[in-house]
Design an enzyme around this catalytic site. Structure first.
Site, PDB file in Angstrom:
ATOM      1  N   HIS A  89      -0.313   3.976  -6.724  1.00 31.68           N
ATOM      2  CA  HIS A  89      -0.153   3.146  -5.522  1.00 31.68           C
ATOM      3  C   HIS A  89       0.818   3.839  -4.557  1.00 31.68           C
ATOM      4  CE1 HIS A  89       1.027  -0.111  -2.849  1.00 31.68           C
ATOM      5  NE2 HIS A  89      -0.139  -0.657  -3.156  1.00 31.68           N
ATOM      6  N   GLU A 121      -6.569   3.385   0.009  1.00 33.60           N
ATOM      7  CA  GLU A 121      -5.574   2.593   0.736  1.00 33.60           C
ATOM      8  C   GLU A 121      -4.779   3.522   1.640  1.00 33.60           C
ATOM      9  OE1 GLU A 121      -4.511  -1.247  -1.421  1.00 33.60           O
ATOM     10  OE2 GLU A 121      -3.373   0.298  -2.445  1.00 33.60           O
ATOM     11  N   GLY A 134       0.873  -3.158   3.879  1.00 29.22           N
ATOM     12  CA  GLY A 134       2.097  -3.953   4.003  1.00 29.22           C
ATOM     13  C   GLY A 134       2.348  -4.509   5.397  1.00 29.22           C
TER      14      GLY A 134
END
Ligand code: PGA
Length: 264
Positions: free
Chosen positions: A99, A171, A177
């Site tokens: 991630h 991503e 975010g």
């Protein structure tokens, strides 16, 4: 187009949110909020502390339970780390690796991720490998090249026979975010194309069947656009899916759009 398009994947990474009790409550609420028998593989990736016993709650709905990271060694002098056997002993189905927040804050390198991916697959876990370019890499026109490099290194030595337990999440770092900017289809499509081409180059025909998901500021308003992309096999959602209502709402919108967009 992806060969896995009929199977849709949808899940959330809870990041550093929710106590164990809160995650149990979240899953209990999801059971009510999400209808049974949807043509979708659901998954939830809570903090480590929420994992014990969660499989029993998630199991009946067929939802996969995932971990947010693991170490490549099965055991050893690695203070603060969690290993694959520790996860499998809890019935964890999947581990998310790479991630963007771990690449950034924990300084995870592509070479370390290569060891983690192989260790996780070797231990029988599913792997959701996250890839994505940073804003500056995109500005330089190196978005596709960055993602291709990450795949080449992170998936080095993965045997094609283990690819049925591999999923990729694209991503873009700049879209993730609170500070992220949602990507437009024109930005996502070329990278997804490059990911599929790279997977096929690495694994041959098997590469065609590896699910490729999209994540980064996916929400109720924009999810339809991504879900209608037949080259995508699912959505990986953060903030917008941290309540049962949010999760179920985005899922319903996405599946609706998917149904309309897919060739009959
Ligand atoms: P976000 O998170 O949907 O809140 O941008 C996505 C992610 O980090 O996986």
């Amino acid at each position: 187009m992806s060969q896995t398009a009929s199977r849709f994947f949808f899940g959330t990474n809870l990041k550093m949110h929710q106590t164990a009790a809160e995650t149990r409550q979240f899953l209990a609420e999801l059971k009510t909020a999400v209808p049974e028998g949807l043509p979708v593989q659901l998954f939830v990736i809570p903090p480590f502390t929420s994992l014990p016993g969660l499989r029993d709650l998630a199991g009946p709905a067929g939802m996969w339970v995932g971990a947010q990271n693991m170490h490549w060694a099965p055991a050893g002098a690695f203070t603060g780390e969690i290993s694959a056997p520790m996860l499998t002993s809890l019935g964890v189905d999947l581990v998310m690796l790479g991630h963007a927040e771990r690449r950034r804050w924990a300084h995870e390198t592509d070479q370390e991720l290569q060891k983690k991916v192989n260790a996780a697959l070797g231990a029988g876990l599913r792997v959701l490998l996250c890839v994505g370019e940073a804003a500056f890499e995109k500005e330089c026109g190196a978005g596709c090249a960055t993602v291709e490099r990450q795949l080449h290194v992170n998936l080095h030595d993965v045997p094609p026979s283990n690819c049925d337990r591999l999923l990729i999440a694209y991503e873009p770092v700049w879209s993730i975010g609170e500070a992220g900017t949602p990507a437009i289809v024109g930005e996502v499509a070329p990278v997804i194309g490059r990911i599929r081409a790279t997977l096929c180059r690495l694994f041959g025909a098997v590469g065609q069947r590896i699910p490729v998901l999209y994540g980064g500021s996916v929400n109720l308003e924009n999810c339809r656009v991504y879900a209608a992309m037949t080259a995508l096999d699912g959505l990986f959602v953060g903030r917008a899916a941290w309540t049962a209502t949010g999760f179920a709402g985005v899922l319903a919108e996405a599946l609706h759009s998917r149904k309309e967009g897919l060739p009959q």
